[in-house]
Design a protein around this motif. Sequence first.
Motif, PDB file in Angstrom:
ATOM      1  N   UNK A   1     -40.192  40.890 -37.062  1.00  0.00           N
ATOM      2  CA  UNK A   1     -40.018  42.313 -36.797  1.00  0.00           C
ATOM      3  C   UNK A   1     -40.220  43.101 -38.084  1.00  0.00           C
ATOM      4  N   UNK A   2     -40.887  44.229 -37.986  1.00  0.00           N
ATOM      5  CA  UNK A   2     -41.093  45.107 -39.127  1.00  0.00           C
ATOM      6  C   UNK A   2     -39.746  45.577 -39.660  1.00  0.00           C
ATOM      7  N   UNK A   3     -39.474  45.252 -40.934  1.00  0.00           N
ATOM      8  CA  UNK A   3     -38.160  45.572 -41.494  1.00  0.00           C
ATOM      9  C   UNK A   3     -37.946  47.064 -41.711  1.00  0.00           C
ATOM     10  N   UNK A   4     -39.008  47.862 -41.605  1.00  0.00           N
ATOM     11  CA  UNK A   4     -38.856  49.299 -41.835  1.00  0.00           C
ATOM     12  C   UNK A   4     -38.458  50.058 -40.577  1.00  0.00           C
ATOM     13  N   UNK A   5     -38.523  49.388 -39.404  1.00  0.00           N
ATOM     14  CA  UNK A   5     -38.215  50.091 -38.166  1.00  0.00           C
ATOM     15  C   UNK A   5     -36.707  50.270 -38.021  1.00  0.00           C
ATOM     16  N   UNK A   6     -36.325  51.321 -37.300  1.00  0.00           N
ATOM     17  CA  UNK A   6     -34.920  51.648 -37.093  1.00  0.00           C
ATOM     18  C   UNK A   6     -34.626  51.778 -35.607  1.00  0.00           C
ATOM     19  N   UNK A   7     -33.332  51.664 -35.290  1.00  0.00           N
ATOM     20  CA  UNK A   7     -32.889  51.739 -33.901  1.00  0.00           C
ATOM     21  C   UNK A   7     -31.702  52.695 -33.824  1.00  0.00           C
ATOM     22  N   UNK A   8     -31.723  53.566 -32.834  1.00  0.00           N
ATOM     23  CA  UNK A   8     -30.693  54.596 -32.726  1.00  0.00           C
ATOM     24  C   UNK A   8     -29.824  54.356 -31.500  1.00  0.00           C
ATOM     25  N   UNK A   9     -28.526  54.575 -31.668  1.00  0.00           N
ATOM     26  CA  UNK A   9     -27.589  54.537 -30.556  1.00  0.00           C
ATOM     27  C   UNK A   9     -26.826  55.843 -30.491  1.00  0.00           C
ATOM     28  N   UNK A  10     -26.818  56.456 -29.319  1.00  0.00           N
ATOM     29  CA  UNK A  10     -26.114  57.725 -29.111  1.00  0.00           C
ATOM     30  C   UNK A  10     -24.987  57.520 -28.119  1.00  0.00           C
ATOM     31  N   UNK A  11     -23.860  58.161 -28.381  1.00  0.00           N
ATOM     32  CA  UNK A  11     -22.721  58.096 -27.470  1.00  0.00           C
ATOM     33  C   UNK A  11     -22.200  59.497 -27.188  1.00  0.00           C
ATOM     34  N   UNK A  12     -22.069  59.829 -25.901  1.00  0.00           N
ATOM     35  CA  UNK A  12     -21.491  61.104 -25.477  1.00  0.00           C
ATOM     36  C   UNK A  12     -20.050  60.840 -25.059  1.00  0.00           C
ATOM     37  N   UNK A  13     -19.086  61.401 -25.800  1.00  0.00           N
ATOM     38  CA  UNK A  13     -17.680  61.118 -25.549  1.00  0.00           C
ATOM     39  C   UNK A  13     -16.908  62.299 -24.994  1.00  0.00           C
ATOM     40  N   UNK A  14     -15.623  62.112 -24.856  1.00  0.00           N
ATOM     41  CA  UNK A  14     -14.761  63.122 -24.240  1.00  0.00           C
ATOM     42  C   UNK A  14     -14.638  64.371 -25.104  1.00  0.00           C
ATOM     43  N   UNK A  15     -14.471  64.196 -26.404  1.00  0.00           N
ATOM     44  CA  UNK A  15     -14.306  65.349 -27.291  1.00  0.00           C
ATOM     45  C   UNK A  15     -15.342  65.394 -28.405  1.00  0.00           C
ATOM     46  N   UNK A  16     -16.226  64.399 -28.461  1.00  0.00           N
ATOM     47  CA  UNK A  16     -17.247  64.388 -29.502  1.00  0.00           C
ATOM     48  C   UNK A  16     -18.415  63.521 -29.056  1.00  0.00           C
ATOM     49  N   UNK A  17     -19.522  63.653 -29.775  1.00  0.00           N
ATOM     50  CA  UNK A  17     -20.688  62.796 -29.577  1.00  0.00           C
ATOM     51  C   UNK A  17     -21.065  62.197 -30.927  1.00  0.00           C
TER      52      UNK A  17
END
Length: 452
Positions: A1-17
């Motif tokens: 795997x290309x070591x320069x690639x990135x992966x994002x995780x988003x979470x929508x919560x009760x009082x914050x994201x």
Amino acid sequence: MNSSVLFAGYDIGTTSSKVSILNAEGHIISNAKVNHPQEFSIDGFPEQDAQNWWEDFKKLTSIVGKEISLSRTEAIGLSSMCPCVLPVSDEGIPLRKSLMYGIDQRASKEVELLNESFSREKNRSIYTDYSSQSILPKLLWLRENQPAIFKSTSRILTANGYIGSKLTQSFVMDYFSASAGNLIDLNSLELFEEPFDRFDLSTSLFPEIRWALEPIGSLTRSASLETGLKEGITIFTGTGDACADAITNACIEPGSVSVSLGGTSIFIQSLEKPVWSPDLFVETGATPGSFTIGGATSCGGLLTDWIVERLFGLKASEKEVLLRDFDVKKYRPSNLILLPFFGGARTPFNDPGAKGIFFGLSMEADRENILSALFESIAIDIGMISDEIKRTALEPGQICVSGGGTRSEVLLGLIATALDRELLVCPQEYDSASGAGLIALWRFRNRASRKS
């Protein structure tokens, strides 16, 4: 795997994201958090405007985009509080604010109606009773109380499903959130259709149900222009926040436990197969063949915020200082009793009418007394869930704890005492957002290993 690639995780919560950006080794190289207000209906039930979720997503992307090149992002995983009930049009436009997950107890009459209609033997395929966590009671409430909106509803989305639709123009719901909402026959892993037939509801209200590691689609050009993310990157279905936390906490082997200390406190334990437990949540996991059992409190961080802001009159910045300074050296067992049911009770008994109470207040009570009682009540509430699980499932094995509540050594010590177990504490930067990022990373790692 290309070591320069990135992966994002988003979470929508009760009082914050939140967002976490992971590199190919799974290390967090950037993260961010934005707050959003708690909203309530005229009659006092919690709900949220889905547009705020989308604005959170764009704000978070903008924040991390100042630290990293967004063009390096290869894939996105999604997480959210679950299961929210958001009615949308054919075009995916929200028709009202989202009804919230189990803390929204407006459909208590409909819950009773469904439980009366289905004997425990007949609805055994969902392995639990209907509760405020369930989706169908809220649909029945919507049809009865807001018929025009119900008639215009094309489909029901969860919070992570809504963000996924904004990114891909496709509509899906994840298995964990659907099963948490009592929609899935856990024997066949298909939609449990009997209540739909009995109550004249169309199954077409729900989009295709997919596993957390399955893609929804690719980021559209319009979403790329709106967010700054690269067109065509893969968006994964993701899952509910408790399941994303379980991924972060390595809650995989049967018996292993994930405790999430957020706005509410969540306790889930991995299972080899589903078990009958009417007073808890019996759900799938993130992948085919995985199952979980668990429960959640009605309050946790939400009650902490209420006490600090309403009783103590402190601002957010002052709250952080107060909780940081309240350490194990200052803690003393409280002579107060706090019943934490300020939003009703969820598990192991579902009672929308349950109320919170302080007992034993006197002129000598101070902030430390009250905080001690608060953390004791949260720990006992979590302990009750664990005790109920022991009646129907395995004894708990490894217990890993994550979430904002891990900042308090006092709370962690009390939970360990209530559970009579040693706790593994996840580093604070790893949470449901990082769990969502791991979903995207694992999927791409598997693809890369197959190619090699």
